[in-house]
Each structure stands twice: as structure tokens, then as C-alpha cells.
Design an enzyme around this catalytic site. Structure first.
Site, PDB file in Angstrom:
ATOM      1  N   ARG A 124     -36.299 -42.529  30.511  1.00 52.58           N
ATOM      2  CA  ARG A 124     -37.053 -41.264  30.393  1.00 52.58           C
ATOM      3  C   ARG A 124     -38.264 -41.423  29.461  1.00 52.58           C
ATOM      4  O   ARG A 124     -38.187 -42.111  28.441  1.00 52.58           O
ATOM      5  CB  ARG A 124     -36.114 -40.143  29.916  1.00 52.58           C
ATOM      6  CG  ARG A 124     -35.062 -39.838  30.980  1.00 52.58           C
ATOM      7  CD  ARG A 124     -34.061 -38.793  30.553  1.00 52.58           C
ATOM      8  NE  ARG A 124     -34.631 -37.465  30.455  1.00 52.58           N
ATOM      9  CZ  ARG A 124     -33.936 -36.405  30.087  1.00 52.58           C
ATOM     10  NH1 ARG A 124     -32.648 -36.528  29.782  1.00 52.58           N
ATOM     11  NH2 ARG A 124     -34.514 -35.224  30.023  1.00 52.58           N
ATOM     12  N   ASP A 159     -33.907 -26.152  34.552  1.00 49.82           N
ATOM     13  CA  ASP A 159     -32.604 -26.819  34.684  1.00 49.82           C
ATOM     14  C   ASP A 159     -31.732 -26.185  35.763  1.00 49.82           C
ATOM     15  O   ASP A 159     -30.694 -26.739  36.136  1.00 49.82           O
ATOM     16  CB  ASP A 159     -31.867 -26.802  33.333  1.00 49.82           C
ATOM     17  CG  ASP A 159     -32.631 -27.583  32.281  1.00 49.82           C
ATOM     18  OD1 ASP A 159     -33.430 -28.458  32.652  1.00 49.82           O
ATOM     19  OD2 ASP A 159     -32.443 -27.310  31.080  1.00 49.82           O
TER      20      ASP A 159
HETATM   21  O1  SPQ Z   1     -31.352 -32.944  26.812  1.00 55.78           O
HETATM   22  P1  SPQ Z   1     -31.774 -33.184  28.220  1.00 55.78           P
HETATM   23  O2  SPQ Z   1     -31.024 -34.343  28.797  1.00 55.78           O
HETATM   24  O3  SPQ Z   1     -33.252 -33.343  28.391  1.00 55.78           O
HETATM   25  O4  SPQ Z   1     -31.305 -31.861  29.025  1.00 55.78           O
HETATM   26  C1  SPQ Z   1     -31.859 -31.048  30.073  1.00 55.78           C
HETATM   27  C2  SPQ Z   1     -30.615 -30.533  30.905  1.00 55.78           C
HETATM   28  O5  SPQ Z   1     -30.685 -30.369  32.117  1.00 55.78           O
HETATM   29  O6  SPQ Z   1     -29.622 -30.235  30.248  1.00 55.78           O
HETATM   30  C3  SPQ Z   1     -32.879 -31.734  30.972  1.00 55.78           C
HETATM   31  F1  SPQ Z   1     -32.453 -32.684  31.644  1.00 55.78           F
HETATM   32  O7  SPQ Z   1     -32.423 -29.849  29.525  1.00 55.78           O
HETATM   33  C4  SPQ Z   1     -33.640 -29.814  28.752  1.00 55.78           C
HETATM   34  C5  SPQ Z   1     -34.679 -28.984  29.490  1.00 55.78           C
HETATM   35  O8  SPQ Z   1     -34.942 -29.476  30.770  1.00 55.78           O
HETATM   36  C6  SPQ Z   1     -33.314 -29.196  27.421  1.00 55.78           C
HETATM   37  C7  SPQ Z   1     -34.524 -28.717  26.687  1.00 55.78           C
HETATM   38  C8  SPQ Z   1     -34.412 -28.362  25.260  1.00 55.78           C
HETATM   39  O9  SPQ Z   1     -33.302 -28.110  24.765  1.00 55.78           O
HETATM   40  O10 SPQ Z   1     -35.482 -28.302  24.596  1.00 55.78           O
HETATM   41  C9  SPQ Z   1     -35.747 -28.534  27.308  1.00 55.78           C
HETATM   42  C10 SPQ Z   1     -35.987 -28.900  28.714  1.00 55.78           C
HETATM   43  O11 SPQ Z   1     -36.617 -30.155  28.756  1.00 55.78           O
HETATM   44  P2  SPQ Z   1     -38.217 -30.337  28.604  1.00 55.78           P
HETATM   45  O12 SPQ Z   1     -38.453 -31.773  28.960  1.00 55.78           O
HETATM   46  O13 SPQ Z   1     -38.804 -29.398  29.599  1.00 55.78           O
HETATM   47  O14 SPQ Z   1     -38.588 -30.040  27.245  1.00 55.78           O
END
Ligand code: SPQ
Length: 431
Positions: free
Chosen positions: A123, A316
Site C-alpha cells: 500500500r 469502505d
Molecule cells: O486501516 P485500513 O486498512 O486502511 O482500513 C480501511 C478499512 O476498510 O477498514 C481501508 F481499507 O479503512 C480506512 C478508510 O478507508 C480507515 C480510515 C481511517 O481510520 O482514517 C480512513 C480510510 O482510508 P483513507 O485512505 O481514505 O484515509
């Protein structure tokens, strides 16, 4: 590998459940509680694998964190007392832990190395590394810091005025946490508003933070103060059962204490626009976060178009929305969701593969999906891609099929919803 066979569910989804604590808020409660001097008590913490990675990181830096089920007690001497971890920090599968901690560790006066599993190691981290380097941070990592593992040599940071080029709450949060330790003011502007838990919770922990529309500013003027915190239920977890009950006939489901922060409720807007029968009651507010109960009953669903500013409010939930679209009449079009390509897996490709295997009419596009409904799903063996949200989408698909569905590996569900299958059984038990 932990395979699961799901038998068809003939009657509706009925009952009352309380989903586990919000993942995003649980991470942030651990981070801010560890930076604040004193005792912080967190209730309804998400006891999932990702949030426990954040707990382990602060324990490795000398913070005392005790856990009793969903209750966490943090006793911290404050940010100045954090110690250099003597071994590399393992962030497992957690993008949130990684990106937020990169921002924090960049401004702490010691050396850290961080790594994760195969998915996390693919990632992109340059989205946080680049603005932090502008703040004077020092990193070394694979592909010049674009990918894990990354080593961080803590520096005295300086404030930045930054326009977010990606729709990402994790990037915004990383810069805000760095701003807590930077000289001068840090200002971040988003073109599209993303989840705002970091700024809301920083306010609750007493930070010098100001929100003006889509711009957030923070300075390092005052240390954080310990505070007790209640974590509302995770709307991203509730979304699976909301979607199942909205489309499965004879359903009536109550979800208690679900987080209703407007930066997260895009799924509710979509359900209502598609024609779902949904009401919200018992709304409350604690620590700046709104939560309440949601009642949903099955209805006839229509296809809609989903694009633009709503996307970060439901990013999500797109896998489960895509499944829902297979049960709606007409063509659902999802656009502007290119961020799905860089989640735990490429969620556009994974959703298209799983739903096609189950006989749905779905076409992946560069930045979204096109789904034609309404389709009676078939059975089959599907892949979870080691992604919790794909595994749970596959499980809910069994509600719309008369044949057996086999999920190759459900172990990833422990990331965000360890009791998912128990709750699923309880509300589909009449079948
Ligand atoms: O922690 P992770 O793996 O990135 O988790 C995800 C999920 O689906 O649980 C994404 F895969 O959620 C992120 C979300 O997509 C959680 C998050 C946050 O807590 O700040 C923000 C989002 O990601 P991003 O890349 O848009 O900031």
C-alpha cells in the site's frame, strides 16, 4: 486458511444487535490517550486485530495500557515520556495504524522501524511521506519511502500549509499528528471532506485545533489532557447487516448505538435513496461523536448513481453497496472511487470477481463498478482476498442465494468485526 461453508438463508434478517466499536475512533483513542498525560478510560473499544496493533505500538514505547474486554485504561506520562522502541513495530494489516503512526513518529526524538504484512507492504506510503518530508521529516524505506518497511529518524518538524491531493483521512490525520510536534502552525485543506474523527477527538483531548469548513489548523501550543471516551458502534460494520436487511424480504433489524458522524453516513443516504425502509432514533452525542439506533425493514430497492463528494463518506461500504445493487432493479453506477484500488486489496477487482462468481452482472471500471440488477445469486466458491470487507460481503451474499457459498478464508474478519459470524447466525437463526 479458515474456509467457511454458508448454507442458504430462506427467511428474513430479524433481531437486535450492537455492532463492535468504531475502528477509526478506537485507533485514535489509543493514540491520543497515549499522548495525553494522565489516565484515559476508553469504553466499547474495538478488540480487533488492527486496533491491537496500535495498542502494541504504544506499549513498545513505554505506555501502560490495560485491557479488560472492550474497556481500555491508559496511564501515560505524556508525549515527552515516550521511549524509543527497541524492536521494529509490526503493524500487521493496518493501514490506519501505519499512516497515523508515521505522522506521529516523524516528530518524536528517536529512531523507529515499521513493517507490516504482505498486503500492507504493497500500500502506498508516499502520500504521507511526501508532505511530512516537506515538514522536515527523515525517512528511509523501500522505493524511497513509498513502501514498507520504513525507518523513521525523528526530527524537529516545522508547520506546513498543505492542500490534500488525495481524498484520505489517514493522510490528513498523519499531518495533524505531526503538527502537534511541529514549530508553528500546520494547516490542511481538503477538496472533499473525509472522516473527521482526528480533528474532533483532538478537540476533546484539549488540543489547539481549529476547523473552518474543509480547512483544519493545529499548533503545538498545548499538551493533550487525558479524558474518558466512549467509542460508538462502527457504521462500517453495521453496513453489512443494514444492506442484508434492506434487501432480504421479511427482515426487521435494530442496530443499537451506531456511530452517526455525518462524515461516515453516506451508506444511510444510499440506502434511503435506493428505497430502504430506515429510521434513526435515540440519538446521543459523547466526545463530539453522534450515535444512535437504526431500525431497518426490507423494501423494494431501485438502482442509483453514486459519485462525487459522497464517496469518502462511504468508501469502505462500497463492497457491500455493490452486493446490495445486485438486489436492486436497474443499473447502479459507482464512480470516483479509485481509492478502492489501494485498500487491503484492489477492492474494485475483488468485488467484481466475487459477485461475478455468484452470477451477478457486474463490470469493473477504472474508478468504480457498474452493476445491473436484480439478480438471484448462485452459489460457488469465492475468494476473500484476505480482506475483511470482502469476506463479510461474501457472507451476506448467502442471504440472496439458494445454493451453498464457500468462502476460502474468513480469518481477516477478525480485523474489524471478531464476532461477525456469531451476530450473523443470531439474526438469521430462523432459517
Ligand atoms: O486501516 P485500513 O486498512 O486502511 O482500513 C480501511 C478499512 O476498510 O477498514 C481501508 F481499507 O479503512 C480506512 C478508510 O478507508 C480507515 C480510515 C481511517 O481510520 O482514517 C480512513 C480510510 O482510508 P483513507 O485512505 O481514505 O484515509
Amino acid at each position: 486458511m479458515s474456509e467457511l461453508k454458508l448454507t442458504p438463508k430462506t427467511s428474513g434478517i430479524i433481531g437486535e444487535i450492537e455492532v463492535p466499536g468504531d475502528k477509526s475512533i478506537s485507533h485514535r483513542a489509543i493514540i491520543l490517550g497515549s499522548l495525553a498525560k494522565g489516565k484515559t478510560k476508553i469504553r466499547h473499544f474495538l478488540n480487533g486485530e488492527d486496533c491491537l496493533r496500535t495498542v502494541d505500538a504504544f506499549r513498545a514505547m513505554g505506555v501502560t495500557i490495560e485491557q479488560d474486554g472492550e474497556t481500555i485504561i491508559i496511564n501515560s506520562e505524556g508525549a515527552d515520556a515516550l521511549e524509543e522502541p527497541i524492536i521494529p513495530l509490526n503493524f500487521g494489516n493496518s493501514g490506519t495504524t501505519t499512516r497515523l503512526m508515521i505522522g506521529l513518529l516523524a516528530g518524536l526524538p528517536f529512531f523507529t522501524t515499521i513493517f507490516g504484512d504482505a498486503s500492507l507492504s504493497k500500500r502506498p506510503m508516499d502520500r504521507v511521506v511526501n508532505p511530512l518530508v516537506e515538514m522536515n521529516a527523515a525517512f528511509t524505506g523501500r522505493e524511497e519511502g513509498r513502501l514498507l518497511p520504513i525507518a523513521i529518524e525523528g526530527q524537529q518538524l516545522k508547520g506546513i500549509d498543505y492542500i490534500l491531493p488525495v481524498k484520505s483521512a489517514q493522510v490528513k490525520s498523519a499531518i495533524l499528528l505531526a503538527g502537534l510536534f511541529a514549530e508553528g502552525k500546520t494547516k490542511i485543506t481538503e477538496k472533499t471532506k473525509t472522516r473527521n474523527h482526528t480533528e474532533t477527538m483532538l478537540g476533546a483531548f484539549g488540543a489547539d485545533i481549529n476547523v473552518d469548513g474543509n480547512t483544519v489548523s493545529i499548533s503545538n501550543k498545548q499538551p493533550l489532557s487525558a479524558t474518558d471516551f466512549y467509542v460508538p458502534g462502527d457504521i462500517s460494520s453495521a453496513a453489512f447487516f443494514l444492506a442484508g436487511a434492506a434487501a432480504k424480504s421479511n427482515s426487521h433489524l435494530v442496530l443499537k448505538n451506531v456511530g452517526l458522524n455525518p462524515t461516515r453516513t453516506g451508506i444511510l443516504d444510499v440506502l434511503i435513496e435506493m428505497g430502504a425502509n430506515l429510521t434513526i432514533h435515540n440519538e446521543k452525542k459523547v466526545g463530539g461523536e453522534i450515535f444512535g439506533d437504526i431500525t431497518i425493514q426490507s423494501g423494494d430497492l431501485q438502482a442509483i448513481e453514486i459519485s462525487g463528494d459522497i464517496i469518502p463518506r462511504l468508501i469502505d461500504e462500497i463492497p457491500i453497496i455493490a452486493l446490495l445493487a445486485t438486489q436492486a432493479s436497474g443499473k447502479t453506477i459507482i464512480r470516483d472511487a479509485e481509492e478502492l484500488r489501494v485498500k487491503e486489496t484492489d477492492r474494485i477487482a475483488a468485488v467484481a470477481d466475487v459477485l461475478s462468481t455468484l452470477g451477478a452482472n457486474v463490470t469493473p471500471t477504472d474508478d468504480g463498478l457498474i452493476i445491473e440488477g436484480k439478480t438471484k445469486l448462485t452459489g460457488g466458491k469465492i475468494k476473500s482476498y484476505n480482506d475483511h470487507r470482502i469476506a463479510m460481503m461474501g457472507a451476506i451474499a448467502s442471504v440472496f442465494s439458494d445454493e451453498e457459498i464457500i468462502i476460502d478464508d474468513i480469518s481477516s474478519v477478525a480485523i474489524s468485526y471478531p464476532n461477525f459470524f456469531t451476530d450473523f447466525e443470531n439474526i438469521t437463526a430462523r432459517n
